[in-house]
Motif scaffolding. Structure first.
Motif, PDB file in Angstrom:
ATOM      1  N   GLN A 155     -20.880   0.209  -8.855  1.00  0.00           N
ATOM      2  CA  GLN A 155     -21.899   1.114  -9.372  1.00  0.00           C
ATOM      3  C   GLN A 155     -23.056   1.249  -8.380  1.00  0.00           C
ATOM      4  O   GLN A 155     -23.580   2.352  -8.158  1.00  0.00           O
ATOM      5  N   THR A 156     -23.448   0.140  -7.781  1.00  0.00           N
ATOM      6  CA  THR A 156     -24.525   0.168  -6.785  1.00  0.00           C
ATOM      7  C   THR A 156     -24.127   0.988  -5.565  1.00  0.00           C
ATOM      8  O   THR A 156     -24.929   1.773  -5.029  1.00  0.00           O
ATOM      9  N   GLU A 157     -22.881   0.835  -5.105  1.00  0.00           N
ATOM     10  CA  GLU A 157     -22.404   1.605  -3.958  1.00  0.00           C
ATOM     11  C   GLU A 157     -22.370   3.101  -4.269  1.00  0.00           C
ATOM     12  O   GLU A 157     -22.715   3.930  -3.415  1.00  0.00           O
ATOM     13  N   HIS A 162     -24.896   8.542  -3.526  1.00  0.00           N
ATOM     14  CA  HIS A 162     -25.633   9.676  -4.075  1.00  0.00           C
ATOM     15  C   HIS A 162     -27.001   9.811  -3.410  1.00  0.00           C
ATOM     16  O   HIS A 162     -27.444  10.922  -3.091  1.00  0.00           O
ATOM     17  N   VAL A 163     -27.649   8.678  -3.207  1.00  0.00           N
ATOM     18  CA  VAL A 163     -28.981   8.712  -2.594  1.00  0.00           C
ATOM     19  C   VAL A 163     -28.886   9.181  -1.142  1.00  0.00           C
ATOM     20  O   VAL A 163     -29.710   9.968  -0.665  1.00  0.00           O
ATOM     21  N   SER A 171     -31.832  10.655 -10.484  1.00  0.00           N
ATOM     22  CA  SER A 171     -33.139  10.320 -11.038  1.00  0.00           C
ATOM     23  C   SER A 171     -33.475   8.851 -10.794  1.00  0.00           C
ATOM     24  O   SER A 171     -32.582   8.002 -10.688  1.00  0.00           O
ATOM     25  N   GLU A 172     -34.759   8.574 -10.731  1.00  0.00           N
ATOM     26  CA  GLU A 172     -35.191   7.196 -10.580  1.00  0.00           C
ATOM     27  C   GLU A 172     -34.802   6.370 -11.795  1.00  0.00           C
ATOM     28  O   GLU A 172     -34.531   5.166 -11.681  1.00  0.00           O
ATOM     29  N   GLU A 239     -34.424  -1.296  -2.958  1.00  0.00           N
ATOM     30  CA  GLU A 239     -34.567  -0.497  -1.735  1.00  0.00           C
ATOM     31  C   GLU A 239     -34.206   0.961  -1.994  1.00  0.00           C
ATOM     32  O   GLU A 239     -34.865   1.871  -1.468  1.00  0.00           O
ATOM     33  N   LEU A 240     -33.156   1.197  -2.795  1.00  0.00           N
ATOM     34  CA  LEU A 240     -32.781   2.569  -3.131  1.00  0.00           C
ATOM     35  C   LEU A 240     -33.891   3.264  -3.902  1.00  0.00           C
ATOM     36  O   LEU A 240     -34.181   4.446  -3.679  1.00  0.00           O
TER      37      LEU A 240
END
Length: 317
Positions: A155-157, A162-163, A171-172, A239-240
């Motif tokens: 999920q983080t990857e 996307h970022v 969205s944040e 960081e993202l």
């Protein structure tokens, strides 16, 4: 109340109809897996003649890992969750006796269906004692934690991609929700590690041989590694989030810069319009035949001049 009674003897797996059928199986390794409310667990523990002080520890409302031991038992409570998106971890209690392991859970958030299926399919070669069964169940919890960590990392990857590719389209709040959920996972991993560390640190116990302790140490180290890696995911998501906020700030600055450029171009034009909009009777240019066209030409020239000047100064970048 959900209850499963399993006996293991000479590599043979037998699931009994209920815990009543477990009586008279002292010569076999017994596993009682119980899930129910506090009242149901209290009734079960009384029927199994578990001492009152031990029942109070099992039914304690605390959700922290805990380890207790006596001459003939070892008690371990650790948190667990079946999936990484599960909002809250549940507390699972293991009671280890000489020939019996009892697993207790008061919530519906976890079950050992997969472990029972593996044992039923013949995966019992390494289980020769109650301690071996406890190690196998703890190892299965770590494997579940590994699966949860892999899902969280995936999920983080995905969020990272996307970022990187379209930071304005995420969205944040999505990143915040993911970070919050992984924080819950980190807390569970750390608590689980502390429980394993406390169990490994017990004074040498009759039911915890050196071989069992060595396996327990390997499980503890694997869980510690998971906790550290999950914490790195939280750092990565932070960081993202900072990157998204930086990009949004850049977009805001760009819009403000464009508005400033438009204001700088139209402010002199507005001033000229305001001057010639005055209703004085005597204004020199109002009587000139080409005054209107000359004024428009001057305004266009001024706008073009300002636009070129500001572009050369880098205001459009």
């Amino acid at each position: 109340m959900k209850q499963h009674a399993i006996t293991l003897a000479h590599g043979t797996y037998t699931e009994l109809k209920d815990t009543e059928g477990a009586k008279g199986t002292e010569d076999k390794l017994l596993w009682l897996d119980i899930q129910g409310t506090s009242e149901e667990l209290t009734h079960f523990l009384k029927e199994r003649q578990i001492p009152p002080f031990l029942r109070r520890r099992v039914l304690s409302s605390q959700r922290f890992p805990s380890v207790f031991s006596g001459n003939d038992y070892v008690l371990l409570s650790v948190p667990a969750r079946k999936t990484w998106v599960q909002k809250r971890s549940v507390s699972i209690t293991f009671i280890l006796f000489a020939q019996e392991v009892i697993t207790l859970c008061r919530d519906e958030g976890y079950n050992f269906d997969g472990e029972r299926k593996q044992l039923a399919e013949g995966d019992t070669a390494s289980i020769r004692s109650a301690s071996d069964l406890l190690i196998a169940l703890l190892d299965s919890l770590v494997e579940t934690n590994i699966c949860n960590f892999i899902e969280a990392r995936s999920q983080t990857e995905n969020l990272s991609l996307h970022v990187d590719n379209a930071s304005g389209k995420i969205s944040e709040q999505t990143i915040l929700d993911t970070r919050r959920q992984i924080n819950h996972l980190v807390n569970q991993f750390e608590d689980f590690f502390y429980g394993l560390a406390d169990l490994h640190a017990l004074t040498p116990h009759a039911m915890l041989s050196d071989a069992v302790r060595e396996k327990l140490r390997d499980i503890r180290d694997a869980q510690n590694h998971l906790a550290k890696n999950a914490l790195r995911l939280v750092t990565r998501l932070s960081e993202l989030l900072q990157h998204c906020q930086f990009v949004l700030q850049q977009q805001t600055d760009q819009r403000l810069r464009q508005l400033t450029v438009l204001s700088a171009i139209f402010m002199p034009l507005t001033l000229i319009t305001g001057v010639y909009g005055m209703n004085f009777a005597y204004m020199p240019e109002t009587g000139w035949r080409y005054g209107y066209y000359a004024t428009l030409a001057g305004m266009v020239w001024l706008a073009i001049f300002l636009w070129i000047t500001l572009k050369r100064k880098g205001w459009f970048r």
